[in-house]
Design a protein around this motif. Structure first.
Motif, PDB file in Angstrom:
ATOM      1  N   ASP A   1      -5.949   1.939  -0.286  1.00  0.00           N
ATOM      2  CA  ASP A   1      -4.845   2.229  -1.204  1.00  0.00           C
ATOM      3  C   ASP A   1      -4.247   3.592  -0.858  1.00  0.00           C
ATOM      4  O   ASP A   1      -4.826   4.372  -0.081  1.00  0.00           O
TER       5      ASP A   1
ATOM      6  N   SER B   1       1.143  -3.317   9.227  1.00  0.00           N
ATOM      7  CA  SER B   1       2.269  -2.389   9.075  1.00  0.00           C
ATOM      8  C   SER B   1       3.527  -3.037   9.639  1.00  0.00           C
ATOM      9  O   SER B   1       3.475  -3.787  10.629  1.00  0.00           O
TER      10      SER B   1
ATOM     11  N   LEU C   1       3.155  -0.289   4.885  1.00  0.00           N
ATOM     12  CA  LEU C   1       1.751  -0.658   5.032  1.00  0.00           C
ATOM     13  C   LEU C   1       1.394  -1.595   3.885  1.00  0.00           C
ATOM     14  O   LEU C   1       1.642  -1.254   2.714  1.00  0.00           O
ATOM     15  N   TYR C   2       0.865  -2.765   4.204  1.00  0.00           N
ATOM     16  CA  TYR C   2       0.565  -3.725   3.136  1.00  0.00           C
ATOM     17  C   TYR C   2      -0.711  -4.506   3.448  1.00  0.00           C
ATOM     18  O   TYR C   2      -1.152  -4.587   4.599  1.00  0.00           O
ATOM     19  N   HIS C   3      -1.255  -5.104   2.397  1.00  0.00           N
ATOM     20  CA  HIS C   3      -2.434  -5.960   2.521  1.00  0.00           C
ATOM     21  C   HIS C   3      -1.999  -7.408   2.380  1.00  0.00           C
ATOM     22  O   HIS C   3      -1.148  -7.731   1.557  1.00  0.00           O
TER      23      HIS C   3
ATOM     24  N   GLU D   1      -8.302  -1.081  13.303  1.00  0.00           N
ATOM     25  CA  GLU D   1      -9.340  -1.959  12.779  1.00  0.00           C
ATOM     26  C   GLU D   1     -10.465  -2.075  13.806  1.00  0.00           C
ATOM     27  O   GLU D   1     -10.216  -2.227  15.000  1.00  0.00           O
TER      28      GLU D   1
ATOM     29  N   VAL E   1      -3.382  -0.734  13.566  1.00  0.00           N
ATOM     30  CA  VAL E   1      -2.548  -1.018  12.397  1.00  0.00           C
ATOM     31  C   VAL E   1      -1.266  -0.201  12.448  1.00  0.00           C
ATOM     32  O   VAL E   1      -0.171  -0.734  12.342  1.00  0.00           O
TER      33      VAL E   1
ATOM     34  N   LYS F   1      -6.402  -8.620   5.773  1.00  0.00           N
ATOM     35  CA  LYS F   1      -6.281  -7.458   6.644  1.00  0.00           C
ATOM     36  C   LYS F   1      -5.098  -6.589   6.222  1.00  0.00           C
ATOM     37  O   LYS F   1      -4.259  -6.998   5.427  1.00  0.00           O
ATOM     38  N   ILE F   2      -5.087  -5.386   6.811  1.00  0.00           N
ATOM     39  CA  ILE F   2      -3.993  -4.452   6.585  1.00  0.00           C
ATOM     40  C   ILE F   2      -2.997  -4.572   7.738  1.00  0.00           C
ATOM     41  O   ILE F   2      -3.386  -4.637   8.912  1.00  0.00           O
TER      42      ILE F   2
ATOM     43  N   ILE G   1       0.834  -1.206   0.000  1.00  0.00           N
ATOM     44  CA  ILE G   1       0.000   0.000   0.000  1.00  0.00           C
ATOM     45  C   ILE G   1       0.864   1.251   0.000  1.00  0.00           C
ATOM     46  O   ILE G   1       0.718   2.124  -0.847  1.00  0.00           O
TER      47      ILE G   1
ATOM     48  N   TYR H   1     -12.058  -0.029   8.933  1.00  0.00           N
ATOM     49  CA  TYR H   1     -10.872   0.693   9.387  1.00  0.00           C
ATOM     50  C   TYR H   1     -11.218   2.148   9.697  1.00  0.00           C
ATOM     51  O   TYR H   1     -12.044   2.774   9.018  1.00  0.00           O
TER      52      TYR H   1
END
Length: 506
Positions: A379, A80, A69-71, A221, A190, A77-78, A40, A226
């Protein structure tokens, strides 16, 4: 004839410039993190921890701090990931200084992250390190207070400024913030962030108090998705030091170390309290001001003297100007149609500052990041925009240094695939004036003066450009004695009246 010396201190600029530090490294996710599926965003916030000099080499020690930060499709889920690693960079700048005072600052000009596999990723970054090096020099002059009426000194008041070593102090704070009923309870944090915005600086009885606003952000979350939670809390940072008074000029650098956020249950059993732990760090730069009465010339009634002078060049900080301005722009983003904005942030850097006919001109670049919900999920998009400011009140008879910092960044959805972003920022300009003073560094007896018969009347025919000091030095006579005998011949104490053609020498 022996007169002891008096030592005065002043600072001079040794070096101002920059060099680049590059970082490339492969990393692997820890066991507690799920696999990568989509990146992200990545943020970089490098920091300087120490700087030193050895010969012509200046060494800067700092830390690269990355937040990814990624999915993950593993749990949908997101997440970090924070990475912090020390670096050491050397630059050969060929300075000649025995006791330099080094101020190093750092700015990330480029950062990228490439996903290599589900568990591995590669970070590439480039930082610009700016060095501002000063040195306290000293000047020896004859001590006029020790002349015992056998010498006559001419002197002038010279403003002197001494650059004191920086004061570095780190504080430890904890803050508990209540998540009110307009937000859902916290299930999982997150990422979090603490940023300080300085408000005012107060000097009081040897202490400095910096009042600031601490901006807390938590992206968490909840059952409903979110949420970005944000609060502002006033804080005060106090630095005690005996070398701070009303004649001390101060500027500073402010940062936050070791910040973290943890959800805590309230009395109703809901996680509606967020406990922040963070460590504000302040670096104080101090310039001590003083006025020194320094000799510029000397003569003796009994001897002719051989005098040596030294040219003193000073760069005096004479003022600090701060201006607020706003950068606003509409961005079209066909690749992302935002339905909700969670967070927006910015970084700013001055690329050029120069004197023009219109005034002091500054231009730079602003990097903007916006996090939100799009059709493909959470995003982030990034933009760059140029900014410029002109200070018409700053004339070209001075030198200037400038810094810029974003205060608040906001983004709103203004149409389909369109965002309007606004950045409120401050520019601080420090004004320096270069001055040159020629002062007496030493003298010695050359030979005895020829004895003048006091019974004879001496009449002197001065030129229009001569002053009282010139005549007194020529004949070795106390200036006050010449004024007594020629009361109407001088104006403003030293300047010869235009109508005067002759002077009586007692």
């Amino acid at each position: 004839m022996t007169i002891p010396n008096k030592t005065s201190y002043y600072f001079r600029d040794v070096y101002t410039g920059n060099f680049f530090q590059e970082w490339e490294k492969e990393y692997e996710l820890g066991e507690d993190f799920p696999d990568f599926s989509r990146l992200i965003r990545i943020d970089s916030s490098p920091k300087i921890k120490d700087s030193s000099q050895n010969g012509s080499i200046v060494t800067v020690v700092g830390s690269n701090n990355f937040n990814i930060l990624y999915h993950s499709s593993e749990d949908e889920k997101i997440h970090s990931v924070q990475i912090s690693e020390l670096f050491t960079s050397d630059d050969n700048i060929k300075i000649q200084s025995e006791n330099p005072i080094i101020n190093a600052s750092i700015f990330c000009t480029f950062v990228s992250c490439k996903i290599i596999s589900q568990r591995k990723f590669y970070i590439k970054a480039k930082n610009k390190i700016t060095l501002d090096i000063k040195e306290n020099s000293y000047l020896n002059t004859p001590d006029m207070d020790m002349r015992n009426n056998i010498l006559y000194f001419k002197s002038e008041d010279v403003p002197m400024q001494t650059f004191l070593p920086p004061i570095i102090k780190t504080f430890d704070f904890e803050e508990e913030l209540n998540v009110d009923g307009s937000y859902p309870p916290v299930e999982n944090i997150v990422f979090s962030n603490v940023r300080l915005i300085p408000l005012d600086l107060l000097k009081n009885d040897g202490s400095v108090i910096l009042n600031a606003s601490a901006i807390f952000k938590v992206f968490y979350e909840s059952q409903n998705g979110y949420v970005m939670f944000s609060r502002s809390v006033p804080i005060s940072l106090s630095v005690e030091n005996e070398d701070i008074d009303e004649n001390t000029l101060i500027y500073y650098f402010l940062s936050v170390e070791n910040q973290s956020a943890t959800p805590v249950m309230d009395k109703y059993g809901e996680e509606r309290i967020i406990r922040f732990s963070y460590s504000p760090s302040i670096v104080l730069f101090r310039i001590r001001e003083s006025i020194k009465n320094l000799p510029t010339d000397v003569f003796s009634p009994t001897h002719l003297l051989e005098c040596k002078s030294e040219v003193l060049k000073t760069s005096e900080l004479t003022g600090i100007t701060t201006r607020s301005f706003t950068v606003e722009k509409v961005f079209e983003i066909p690749e992302a149609d935002f339905s909700e904005i969670y967070d927006s942030s910015s970084v700013m850097e001055i690329e050029e500052a120069k004197q023009t006919e219109q005034g002091y001109f500054i231009e730079g670049i602003c990097g903007i990041s916006v996090l939100g919900m799009t059709e493909k999920g959470i995003d982030c998009v990034s933009f760059t925009v140029n900014f410029s400011q002109t200070f018409p009140e700053l004339s070209n008879d001075s030198n200037y240094t400038s810094t810029v910092s974003p205060i608040q960044t906001t983004a709103m959805i203004s149409g389909r695939n369109t965002l309007t972003v606004r950045v409120n920022a401050n520019i601080t300009v420090r004004k320096y004036i270069d001055k040159t003073h020629t002062v007496l560094s030493s003298f010695s007896e050359l030979k005895k003066r020829e004895t003048r018969d006091k019974n004879l009347i001496t009449i002197y025919y001065p030129s229009a450009s001569e002053h009282l000091w010139d005549i007194s030095k020529e004949y070795g006579v106390d200036p006050e004695e010449i004024i007594k005998e020629n009361k109407s011949s001088f104006i403003n104490g030293d300047v010869l009246n235009e109508s005067v053609k002759t002077i009586f020498i007692p």
